[in-house]
Design a protein around this motif. Structure first.
Motif, mmCIF file in Angstrom:
data_model
loop_
_atom_site.group_PDB
_atom_site.id
_atom_site.type_symbol
_atom_site.label_atom_id
_atom_site.label_comp_id
_atom_site.label_asym_id
_atom_site.label_seq_id
_atom_site.Cartn_x
_atom_site.Cartn_y
_atom_site.Cartn_z
ATOM 1 N N MET A 181 13.934 22.828 42.171
ATOM 2 C CA MET A 181 13.522 22.634 40.795
ATOM 3 C C MET A 181 13.061 23.960 40.173
ATOM 4 O O MET A 181 12.323 24.722 40.804
ATOM 5 C CB MET A 181 12.380 21.611 40.755
ATOM 6 N N ASN A 182 13.559 24.254 38.971
ATOM 7 C CA ASN A 182 13.223 25.463 38.208
ATOM 8 C C ASN A 182 13.719 26.746 38.869
ATOM 9 O O ASN A 182 13.248 27.829 38.536
ATOM 10 C CB ASN A 182 11.718 25.562 37.935
ATOM 11 N N GLU A 183 14.674 26.628 39.793
ATOM 12 C CA GLU A 183 15.268 27.823 40.390
ATOM 13 C C GLU A 183 16.732 27.905 39.989
ATOM 14 O O GLU A 183 17.282 26.999 39.357
ATOM 15 C CB GLU A 183 15.106 27.812 41.910
ATOM 16 N N GLU A 184 17.363 29.016 40.353
ATOM 17 C CA GLU A 184 18.771 29.209 40.017
ATOM 18 C C GLU A 184 19.498 29.870 41.174
ATOM 19 O O GLU A 184 18.878 30.465 42.060
ATOM 20 C CB GLU A 184 18.924 30.032 38.736
ATOM 21 N N TYR A 185 20.818 29.738 41.124
ATOM 22 C CA TYR A 185 21.699 30.345 42.127
ATOM 23 C C TYR A 185 22.839 31.014 41.361
ATOM 24 O O TYR A 185 23.428 30.401 40.467
ATOM 25 C CB TYR A 185 22.246 29.256 43.050
ATOM 26 N N THR A 186 23.120 32.260 41.702
ATOM 27 C CA THR A 186 24.183 33.008 41.026
ATOM 28 C C THR A 186 25.193 33.475 42.059
ATOM 29 O O THR A 186 24.819 33.932 43.141
ATOM 30 C CB THR A 186 23.593 34.224 40.283
ATOM 31 N N TYR A 187 26.474 33.349 41.709
ATOM 32 C CA TYR A 187 27.531 33.862 42.573
ATOM 33 C C TYR A 187 28.669 34.391 41.712
ATOM 34 O O TYR A 187 28.786 34.057 40.537
ATOM 35 C CB TYR A 187 28.036 32.790 43.539
ATOM 36 N N THR A 188 29.503 35.217 42.329
ATOM 37 C CA THR A 188 30.676 35.769 41.655
ATOM 38 C C THR A 188 31.906 35.434 42.467
ATOM 39 O O THR A 188 31.912 35.555 43.695
ATOM 40 C CB THR A 188 30.548 37.298 41.489
ATOM 41 N N SER A 189 32.947 35.008 41.781
ATOM 42 C CA SER A 189 34.230 34.724 42.407
ATOM 43 C C SER A 189 35.314 35.226 41.464
ATOM 44 O O SER A 189 35.026 35.939 40.503
ATOM 45 C CB SER A 189 34.373 33.225 42.683
ATOM 46 N N GLY A 190 36.562 34.863 41.735
ATOM 47 C CA GLY A 190 37.634 35.358 40.888
ATOM 48 C C GLY A 190 38.850 34.467 40.917
ATOM 49 O O GLY A 190 38.949 33.532 41.719
ATOM 50 N N THR A 191 39.767 34.771 40.015
ATOM 51 C CA THR A 191 41.019 34.034 39.934
ATOM 52 C C THR A 191 42.093 34.946 39.366
ATOM 53 O O THR A 191 41.804 35.968 38.745
ATOM 54 C CB THR A 191 40.867 32.753 39.087
ATOM 55 N N ILE A 192 43.338 34.553 39.580
ATOM 56 C CA ILE A 192 44.499 35.292 39.067
ATOM 57 C C ILE A 192 45.336 34.321 38.249
ATOM 58 O O ILE A 192 45.633 33.217 38.706
ATOM 59 C CB ILE A 192 45.343 35.861 40.228
ATOM 60 N N ILE A 193 45.702 34.741 37.035
ATOM 61 C CA ILE A 193 46.598 33.930 36.206
ATOM 62 C C ILE A 193 47.772 34.793 35.760
ATOM 63 O O ILE A 193 47.761 36.006 35.933
ATOM 64 C CB ILE A 193 45.865 33.297 35.000
ATOM 65 N N GLU A 194 48.787 34.149 35.195
ATOM 66 C CA GLU A 194 50.028 34.839 34.833
ATOM 67 C C GLU A 194 50.061 35.329 33.395
ATOM 68 O O GLU A 194 51.048 35.944 32.988
ATOM 69 C CB GLU A 194 51.223 33.912 35.084
ATOM 70 N N THR A 195 49.032 35.045 32.622
ATOM 71 C CA THR A 195 48.993 35.460 31.220
ATOM 72 C C THR A 195 47.676 36.184 30.942
ATOM 73 O O THR A 195 46.705 36.024 31.692
ATOM 74 C CB THR A 195 49.115 34.240 30.284
ATOM 75 N N PRO A 196 47.603 36.974 29.847
ATOM 76 C CA PRO A 196 46.374 37.712 29.556
ATOM 77 C C PRO A 196 45.256 36.839 28.990
ATOM 78 O O PRO A 196 44.161 37.326 28.738
ATOM 79 C CB PRO A 196 46.815 38.758 28.539
ATOM 80 N N LEU A 197 45.535 35.548 28.834
ATOM 81 C CA LEU A 197 44.550 34.624 28.280
ATOM 82 C C LEU A 197 44.651 33.301 29.019
ATOM 83 O O LEU A 197 45.747 32.809 29.277
ATOM 84 C CB LEU A 197 44.837 34.413 26.785
ATOM 85 N N GLY A 198 43.500 32.731 29.351
ATOM 86 C CA GLY A 198 43.481 31.433 30.017
ATOM 87 C C GLY A 198 42.122 30.777 29.846
ATOM 88 O O GLY A 198 41.208 31.360 29.257
#
Length: 127
Positions: free
Chosen positions: A78-95
Protein backbone atom coordinates in the motif's frame (compact mmCIF):
# COMPACT_ATOMS: atom_id res chain seq x y z
CA UNK A 1 -15.78 0.69 -0.73
CA UNK A 2 -15.98 -2.58 1.13
CA UNK A 3 -13.11 -3.96 3.16
CA UNK A 4 -12.62 -6.60 0.46
CA UNK A 5 -12.32 -4.21 -2.49
CA UNK A 6 -9.11 -4.67 -4.45
CA UNK A 7 -6.26 -2.18 -4.18
CA UNK A 8 -6.36 0.78 -6.55
CA UNK A 9 -3.54 0.46 -9.06
CA UNK A 10 -2.38 3.38 -11.25
CA UNK A 11 0.14 2.96 -14.06
CA UNK A 12 2.30 5.68 -15.60
CA UNK A 13 4.18 4.99 -18.85
CA UNK A 14 7.16 6.75 -20.45
CA UNK A 15 8.31 5.55 -23.89
CA UNK A 16 11.55 6.07 -25.80
CA UNK A 17 12.51 5.37 -29.40
CA UNK A 18 15.84 3.51 -29.54
CA UNK A 19 17.31 4.81 -32.77
CA UNK A 20 20.63 2.92 -32.53
CA UNK A 21 18.83 -0.46 -32.45
CA UNK A 22 16.26 0.43 -35.10
CA UNK A 23 16.54 -0.24 -38.83
CA UNK A 24 13.85 1.80 -40.62
CA UNK A 25 14.91 0.42 -44.03
CA UNK A 26 14.04 -3.06 -42.71
CA UNK A 27 10.80 -1.98 -41.00
CA UNK A 28 12.34 -2.46 -37.55
CA UNK A 29 11.51 0.19 -34.96
CA UNK A 30 12.68 -0.47 -31.40
CA UNK A 31 11.04 1.18 -28.41
CA UNK A 32 11.55 0.97 -24.67
CA UNK A 33 8.85 1.70 -22.15
CA UNK A 34 9.20 2.39 -18.46
CA UNK A 35 6.14 1.70 -16.36
CA UNK A 36 5.60 2.81 -12.79
CA UNK A 37 2.86 0.84 -11.02
CA UNK A 38 1.49 2.59 -7.93
CA UNK A 39 -0.66 0.94 -5.30
CA UNK A 40 -3.01 3.65 -4.04
CA UNK A 41 -5.41 1.30 -2.28
CA UNK A 42 -5.59 -0.67 0.91
CA UNK A 43 -3.50 -3.81 1.27
CA UNK A 44 -0.72 -5.11 -0.94
CA UNK A 45 -1.02 -6.45 -4.47
CA UNK A 46 1.21 -8.94 -6.26
CA UNK A 47 1.73 -8.64 -10.00
CA UNK A 48 1.04 -12.16 -11.28
CA UNK A 49 0.98 -11.78 -15.06
CA UNK A 50 0.72 -9.34 -17.94
CA UNK A 51 -1.27 -9.02 -21.15
CA UNK A 52 -0.26 -6.64 -23.95
CA UNK A 53 -1.87 -5.85 -27.28
CA UNK A 54 0.56 -4.05 -29.59
CA UNK A 55 -0.82 -2.57 -32.83
CA UNK A 56 1.40 -0.97 -35.48
CA UNK A 57 0.34 1.67 -38.02
CA UNK A 58 -0.44 -1.06 -40.57
CA UNK A 59 -2.96 -2.60 -38.19
CA UNK A 60 -0.73 -5.59 -37.44
CA UNK A 61 -1.57 -6.86 -33.96
CA UNK A 62 0.69 -8.74 -31.57
CA UNK A 63 -0.46 -10.21 -28.26
CA UNK A 64 2.06 -10.81 -25.50
CA UNK A 65 1.13 -12.69 -22.34
CA UNK A 66 3.23 -14.10 -19.56
CA UNK A 67 4.03 -14.37 -15.90
CA UNK A 68 5.22 -11.23 -14.14
CA UNK A 69 7.32 -8.55 -15.76
CA UNK A 70 11.04 -8.68 -16.61
CA UNK A 71 11.36 -11.96 -14.72
CA UNK A 72 9.78 -10.60 -11.54
CA UNK A 73 6.42 -10.90 -9.78
CA UNK A 74 6.67 -7.92 -7.44
CA UNK A 75 4.50 -7.43 -4.41
CA UNK A 76 3.54 -3.78 -4.23
CA UNK A 77 2.56 -2.68 -0.74
CA UNK A 78 0.00 0.00 0.00
CA UNK A 79 1.25 3.49 -1.02
CA UNK A 80 4.34 2.01 -2.70
CA UNK A 81 5.32 1.69 -6.34
CA UNK A 82 7.29 -0.58 -8.64
CA UNK A 83 9.07 0.63 -11.78
CA UNK A 84 10.51 -1.46 -14.59
CA UNK A 85 11.70 -0.97 -18.16
CA UNK A 86 11.09 -3.32 -21.06
CA UNK A 87 10.87 -2.99 -24.82
CA UNK A 88 9.21 -4.00 -28.04
CA UNK A 89 9.85 -3.96 -31.78
CA UNK A 90 7.25 -2.96 -34.37
CA UNK A 91 7.34 -2.64 -38.16
CA UNK A 92 6.17 0.97 -38.41
CA UNK A 93 7.39 4.27 -36.88
CA UNK A 94 4.09 4.60 -35.00
CA UNK A 95 2.14 2.13 -32.89
CA UNK A 96 0.00 1.71 -29.80
CA UNK A 97 0.31 -0.58 -26.77
CA UNK A 98 -2.39 -1.35 -24.25
CA UNK A 99 -3.13 -4.08 -21.80
CA UNK A 100 -3.41 -5.05 -18.17
CA UNK A 101 -1.73 -6.76 -15.29
CA UNK A 102 -3.39 -9.57 -13.36
CA UNK A 103 -2.87 -8.70 -9.72
CA UNK A 104 -3.39 -10.84 -6.63
CA UNK A 105 -4.59 -9.54 -3.27
CA UNK A 106 -3.59 -10.68 0.21
CA UNK A 107 -6.93 -12.55 0.33
CA UNK A 108 -6.07 -14.60 -2.77
CA UNK A 109 -8.46 -12.70 -5.05
CA UNK A 110 -7.32 -11.58 -8.49
CA UNK A 111 -8.19 -8.45 -10.45
CA UNK A 112 -7.04 -6.66 -13.58
CA UNK A 113 -5.08 -3.42 -13.36
CA UNK A 114 -5.65 -1.73 -16.73
CA UNK A 115 -2.88 0.08 -18.59
CA UNK A 116 -4.39 2.77 -20.79
CA UNK A 117 -3.31 2.80 -24.45
CA UNK A 118 0.03 4.53 -24.96
CA UNK A 119 1.80 5.59 -28.14
CA UNK A 120 5.04 4.25 -29.56
CA UNK A 121 6.32 6.92 -31.96
CA UNK A 122 9.62 8.07 -33.36
CA UNK A 123 10.39 11.69 -32.44
CA UNK A 124 8.71 14.39 -34.52
CA UNK A 125 6.40 11.99 -36.37
CA UNK A 126 3.39 13.68 -34.74
CA UNK A 127 3.13 17.41 -34.39
Amino acid sequence: MSANSPPTIKCNVVTHYIEEQSEPDSQRYVFSYTITIRNLGKGSAKLLSRYWLITDANGKRLVIEGEGVVGDQPEIKMNEEYTYTSGTIIETPLGVMQGHYVMGTEDGETFNAEVSPFRLAIPNILH
